[in-house]
Scaffold this motif. Sequence first.
Motif, mmCIF file in Angstrom:
data_model
loop_
_atom_site.group_PDB
_atom_site.id
_atom_site.type_symbol
_atom_site.label_atom_id
_atom_site.label_comp_id
_atom_site.label_asym_id
_atom_site.label_seq_id
_atom_site.Cartn_x
_atom_site.Cartn_y
_atom_site.Cartn_z
ATOM 1 N N THR A 3 0.824 -1.205 0.000
ATOM 2 C CA THR A 3 0.000 0.000 0.000
ATOM 3 C C THR A 3 0.853 1.248 0.000
ATOM 4 O O THR A 3 0.514 2.243 -0.643
ATOM 5 N N ARG A 4 1.963 1.217 0.717
ATOM 6 C CA ARG A 4 2.849 2.382 0.708
ATOM 7 C C ARG A 4 3.456 2.561 -0.673
ATOM 8 O O ARG A 4 3.615 3.680 -1.156
ATOM 9 N N PHE A 6 2.116 1.575 -3.498
ATOM 10 C CA PHE A 6 1.063 2.036 -4.389
ATOM 11 C C PHE A 6 0.783 3.527 -4.165
ATOM 12 O O PHE A 6 0.611 4.294 -5.114
ATOM 13 N N THR A 7 0.769 3.976 -2.936
ATOM 14 C CA THR A 7 0.521 5.378 -2.616
ATOM 15 C C THR A 7 1.640 6.252 -3.154
ATOM 16 O O THR A 7 1.402 7.337 -3.694
ATOM 17 N N SER A 8 2.862 5.799 -3.006
ATOM 18 C CA SER A 8 3.980 6.602 -3.497
ATOM 19 C C SER A 8 3.989 6.647 -5.021
ATOM 20 O O SER A 8 4.311 7.682 -5.622
ATOM 21 N N LEU A 9 3.645 5.527 -5.685
ATOM 22 C CA LEU A 9 3.551 5.550 -7.147
ATOM 23 C C LEU A 9 2.434 6.488 -7.606
ATOM 24 O O LEU A 9 2.561 7.213 -8.601
ATOM 25 N N PHE A 10 1.325 6.455 -6.892
ATOM 26 C CA PHE A 10 0.214 7.336 -7.239
ATOM 27 C C PHE A 10 0.617 8.796 -7.080
ATOM 28 O O PHE A 10 0.303 9.654 -7.906
ATOM 29 N N ALA A 11 1.337 9.113 -6.014
ATOM 30 C CA ALA A 11 1.801 10.484 -5.784
ATOM 31 C C ALA A 11 2.796 10.890 -6.871
ATOM 32 O O ALA A 11 2.786 12.045 -7.343
ATOM 33 N N ALA A 13 2.915 9.682 -9.993
ATOM 34 C CA ALA A 13 2.153 9.882 -11.244
ATOM 35 C C ALA A 13 1.423 11.206 -11.204
ATOM 36 O O ALA A 13 1.342 11.937 -12.201
ATOM 37 N N LYS A 14 0.868 11.549 -10.068
ATOM 38 C CA LYS A 14 0.164 12.823 -9.938
ATOM 39 C C LYS A 14 1.138 13.981 -10.124
ATOM 40 O O LYS A 14 0.822 14.979 -10.774
#
Length: 166
Positions: A3-4, A6-11, A13-14
Amino acid sequence: MPTRLFTSLFALAKLVFVAPVRVLRPARPSQEARLKAAIARADKAAAARPPLPPPDAFRHRPRHARPRPYATPTAIPDYARFCQADVRHRALWRLTYEPDDRAPYQAHHRTRKDITLAASDVDALDFALTEFTPPGYARNYLRDRELRAVPAQPAPVHPALDGGTR
């Protein structure tokens, strides 16, 4: 950990994809700011316009009733007799009235532009048009008949087509 990640990848990409788009597109002004800008533009345009004349100075004149500088109305004396003469001689003559001339009633021949008759009275002009016969003129078809009356010379015959032998 996933989850960490995934959250860091999402951040990430954003940060890479969304942030540059927001920088390129300016923020839209609020509706209140747009309304204030529209009112300011309207006030500025109203100040630039010339002031209206007072209400008592305005008089509505229809467009067809405005005076025309190029057409001055002239009253033709004996207009009824002038119209009668015009109707009688309309086939060959165009009648006009020129008030400033010594002979104001004028008749212009419709086909022969060099022929003009003028008179100081409608009756005199009517009499002149009745008695005057304009000279005739030669028409094209008369010349065509004269050309046809000349005997035609026989056309030369080509030696190969004369039917003879060689």
